[in-house]
Scaffold this motif. Structure first.
Motif, PDB file in Angstrom:
ATOM      1  N   GLU A  10       1.711  35.733  47.737  1.00  0.00           N
ATOM      2  CA  GLU A  10       1.490  34.421  47.145  1.00  0.00           C
ATOM      3  C   GLU A  10       0.983  34.521  45.714  1.00  0.00           C
ATOM      4  O   GLU A  10       1.320  33.707  44.859  1.00  0.00           O
ATOM      5  CB  GLU A  10       0.495  33.597  47.981  1.00  0.00           C
ATOM      6  CG  GLU A  10       0.971  33.262  49.371  1.00  0.00           C
ATOM      7  CD  GLU A  10       0.592  34.315  50.401  1.00  0.00           C
ATOM      8  OE1 GLU A  10       0.084  35.400  50.028  1.00  0.00           O
ATOM      9  OE2 GLU A  10       0.821  34.061  51.593  1.00  0.00           O
ATOM     10  N   TYR A 119       5.690  29.364  45.623  1.00  0.00           N
ATOM     11  CA  TYR A 119       5.031  28.885  46.835  1.00  0.00           C
ATOM     12  C   TYR A 119       4.320  27.563  46.554  1.00  0.00           C
ATOM     13  O   TYR A 119       3.585  27.440  45.584  1.00  0.00           O
ATOM     14  CB  TYR A 119       4.023  29.921  47.340  1.00  0.00           C
ATOM     15  CG  TYR A 119       4.673  31.205  47.789  1.00  0.00           C
ATOM     16  CD1 TYR A 119       5.360  31.269  48.989  1.00  0.00           C
ATOM     17  CD2 TYR A 119       4.598  32.352  47.009  1.00  0.00           C
ATOM     18  CE1 TYR A 119       5.959  32.442  49.411  1.00  0.00           C
ATOM     19  CE2 TYR A 119       5.192  33.536  47.421  1.00  0.00           C
ATOM     20  CZ  TYR A 119       5.878  33.567  48.618  1.00  0.00           C
ATOM     21  OH  TYR A 119       6.477  34.719  49.028  1.00  0.00           O
ATOM     22  N   GLN A 120       4.548  26.587  47.414  1.00  0.00           N
ATOM     23  CA  GLN A 120       3.878  25.291  47.348  1.00  0.00           C
ATOM     24  C   GLN A 120       2.791  25.301  48.430  1.00  0.00           C
ATOM     25  O   GLN A 120       3.087  25.113  49.602  1.00  0.00           O
ATOM     26  CB  GLN A 120       4.883  24.160  47.596  1.00  0.00           C
ATOM     27  CG  GLN A 120       6.068  24.164  46.657  1.00  0.00           C
ATOM     28  CD  GLN A 120       5.672  23.869  45.217  1.00  0.00           C
ATOM     29  OE1 GLN A 120       4.726  23.123  44.959  1.00  0.00           O
ATOM     30  NE2 GLN A 120       6.386  24.455  44.278  1.00  0.00           N
ATOM     31  N   LEU A 121       1.559  25.530  48.023  1.00  0.00           N
ATOM     32  CA  LEU A 121       0.480  25.755  48.982  1.00  0.00           C
ATOM     33  C   LEU A 121      -0.443  24.541  49.160  1.00  0.00           C
ATOM     34  O   LEU A 121      -1.484  24.643  49.794  1.00  0.00           O
ATOM     35  CB  LEU A 121      -0.339  26.970  48.549  1.00  0.00           C
ATOM     36  CG  LEU A 121       0.466  28.274  48.423  1.00  0.00           C
ATOM     37  CD1 LEU A 121      -0.404  29.383  47.859  1.00  0.00           C
ATOM     38  CD2 LEU A 121       1.057  28.669  49.757  1.00  0.00           C
ATOM     39  N   GLN A 122      -0.057  23.385  48.632  1.00  0.00           N
ATOM     40  CA  GLN A 122      -0.915  22.206  48.706  1.00  0.00           C
ATOM     41  C   GLN A 122      -1.226  21.802  50.147  1.00  0.00           C
ATOM     42  O   GLN A 122      -2.297  21.276  50.421  1.00  0.00           O
ATOM     43  CB  GLN A 122      -0.265  21.002  47.992  1.00  0.00           C
ATOM     44  CG  GLN A 122      -0.058  21.184  46.527  1.00  0.00           C
ATOM     45  CD  GLN A 122       1.299  21.817  46.207  1.00  0.00           C
ATOM     46  OE1 GLN A 122       1.941  22.421  47.050  1.00  0.00           O
ATOM     47  NE2 GLN A 122       1.713  21.690  44.961  1.00  0.00           N
ATOM     48  N   LEU A 123      -0.296  22.015  51.068  1.00  0.00           N
ATOM     49  CA  LEU A 123      -0.485  21.598  52.458  1.00  0.00           C
ATOM     50  C   LEU A 123      -0.957  22.738  53.363  1.00  0.00           C
ATOM     51  O   LEU A 123      -0.955  22.601  54.582  1.00  0.00           O
ATOM     52  CB  LEU A 123       0.818  21.004  53.002  1.00  0.00           C
ATOM     53  CG  LEU A 123       1.331  19.779  52.260  1.00  0.00           C
ATOM     54  CD1 LEU A 123       2.671  19.337  52.831  1.00  0.00           C
ATOM     55  CD2 LEU A 123       0.319  18.646  52.305  1.00  0.00           C
ATOM     56  N   TYR A 124      -1.338  23.869  52.752  1.00  0.00           N
ATOM     57  CA  TYR A 124      -1.795  25.017  53.546  1.00  0.00           C
ATOM     58  C   TYR A 124      -2.939  24.593  54.455  1.00  0.00           C
ATOM     59  O   TYR A 124      -3.803  23.852  54.019  1.00  0.00           O
ATOM     60  CB  TYR A 124      -2.246  26.149  52.609  1.00  0.00           C
ATOM     61  CG  TYR A 124      -2.764  27.360  53.340  1.00  0.00           C
ATOM     62  CD1 TYR A 124      -1.886  28.292  53.839  1.00  0.00           C
ATOM     63  CD2 TYR A 124      -4.132  27.529  53.551  1.00  0.00           C
ATOM     64  CE1 TYR A 124      -2.351  29.400  54.529  1.00  0.00           C
ATOM     65  CE2 TYR A 124      -4.608  28.624  54.246  1.00  0.00           C
ATOM     66  CZ  TYR A 124      -3.710  29.558  54.729  1.00  0.00           C
ATOM     67  OH  TYR A 124      -4.165  30.643  55.416  1.00  0.00           O
ATOM     68  N   PHE A 126      -0.646  24.050  56.824  1.00  0.00           N
ATOM     69  CA  PHE A 126       0.438  23.362  57.528  1.00  0.00           C
ATOM     70  C   PHE A 126       1.707  23.307  56.677  1.00  0.00           C
ATOM     71  O   PHE A 126       2.536  22.429  56.837  1.00  0.00           O
ATOM     72  CB  PHE A 126      -0.005  21.935  57.910  1.00  0.00           C
ATOM     73  CG  PHE A 126      -1.258  21.922  58.725  1.00  0.00           C
ATOM     74  CD1 PHE A 126      -1.248  22.343  60.042  1.00  0.00           C
ATOM     75  CD2 PHE A 126      -2.467  21.531  58.155  1.00  0.00           C
ATOM     76  CE1 PHE A 126      -2.402  22.349  60.793  1.00  0.00           C
ATOM     77  CE2 PHE A 126      -3.635  21.528  58.903  1.00  0.00           C
ATOM     78  CZ  PHE A 126      -3.605  21.950  60.226  1.00  0.00           C
ATOM     79  N   ASP A 127       1.853  24.263  55.781  1.00  0.00           N
ATOM     80  CA  ASP A 127       2.982  24.263  54.861  1.00  0.00           C
ATOM     81  C   ASP A 127       4.174  25.045  55.411  1.00  0.00           C
ATOM     82  O   ASP A 127       4.051  25.822  56.353  1.00  0.00           O
ATOM     83  CB  ASP A 127       2.566  24.853  53.515  1.00  0.00           C
ATOM     84  CG  ASP A 127       2.040  26.270  53.642  1.00  0.00           C
ATOM     85  OD1 ASP A 127       1.407  26.581  54.671  1.00  0.00           O
ATOM     86  OD2 ASP A 127       2.263  27.077  52.735  1.00  0.00           O
ATOM     87  N   THR A 128       5.310  24.796  54.833  1.00  0.00           N
ATOM     88  CA  THR A 128       6.531  25.547  55.102  1.00  0.00           C
ATOM     89  C   THR A 128       7.104  25.953  53.754  1.00  0.00           C
ATOM     90  O   THR A 128       7.163  25.133  52.837  1.00  0.00           O
ATOM     91  CB  THR A 128       7.568  24.673  55.845  1.00  0.00           C
ATOM     92  OG1 THR A 128       6.994  24.244  57.080  1.00  0.00           O
ATOM     93  CG2 THR A 128       8.837  25.446  56.120  1.00  0.00           C
ATOM     94  N   GLN A 129       7.496  27.215  53.638  1.00  0.00           N
ATOM     95  CA  GLN A 129       8.007  27.715  52.368  1.00  0.00           C
ATOM     96  C   GLN A 129       9.485  28.065  52.496  1.00  0.00           C
ATOM     97  O   GLN A 129       9.937  28.517  53.545  1.00  0.00           O
ATOM     98  CB  GLN A 129       7.231  28.969  51.931  1.00  0.00           C
ATOM     99  CG  GLN A 129       5.737  28.773  51.822  1.00  0.00           C
ATOM    100  CD  GLN A 129       5.353  27.735  50.796  1.00  0.00           C
ATOM    101  OE1 GLN A 129       5.999  27.593  49.761  1.00  0.00           O
ATOM    102  NE2 GLN A 129       4.301  26.978  51.081  1.00  0.00           N
TER     103      GLN A 129
END
Length: 161
Positions: A10, A119-124, A126-129
């Protein structure tokens, strides 16, 4: 076919993936002799495979924009699809002749590549990449060649932790 996801980084915005790439094309300039029905029985010798034209395909989201070239790890086979033509009577040996415009060249190689991935980690957590291996046709071949993906398969676990 994706064999395995080897690393997810990441911080560096990258991921490393091991995959098997199949390419196929017709070469109208070629003539093949005595092709068998089984594609695996139609494998040219290394000295012949080195002379084959290989599409200029670039992994355009790798660090160095790696290009597909001939190497000993690549396997080539010829898919018998066209009708045979018997050799002329003046030829001593009986040869079954196959035209390159009807019989496909198959390139098969396993690669391990590290590619860029935002990587879009804003919803970590509960994220999906979505990370990709981008293939692009070389600049000078774009007007004569296109890539048509047929299938993508994941052979290992799809849930990564």
């Amino acid at each position: 076919k994706i064999i395995d996801v080897l690393n997810i980084d990441e911080v560096e915005q990258a991921f490393e993936v091991k995959f098997r790439l199949f390419l196929s094309w017709y070469d109208v300039r070629l003539i093949f002799h005595n092709l068998k029905m089984s594609r695996m029985a139609n494998s040219p010798a290394i000295s012949e495979a080195e002379k084959l034209w290989i599409p200029n395909i670039i992994f355009d989201n790798t660090k160095n924009n790696d290009v597909i070239t001939f190497d000993p790890l690549a396997k080539f086979t010829i898919s018998r699809e066209g009708e045979l033509v018997l050799s002329e009577e003046t030829v001593v040996d009986e040869i079954n002749v196959f035209n390159g415009f009807e019989n496909k060249i198959i390139y098969d190689r396993i690669f391990t590549k590290t590619t860029k991935c935002i990587y879009q980690l804003q919803l970590y957590p509960f994220d999906t990449q979505e990370c990709m291996v981008n293939l692009e046709v070389g600049k000078y071949e774009r007007n004569i060649m296109m890539i048509f993906p047929q299938s993508i398969e994941m052979k290992s676990e799809t849930m990564l932790s």
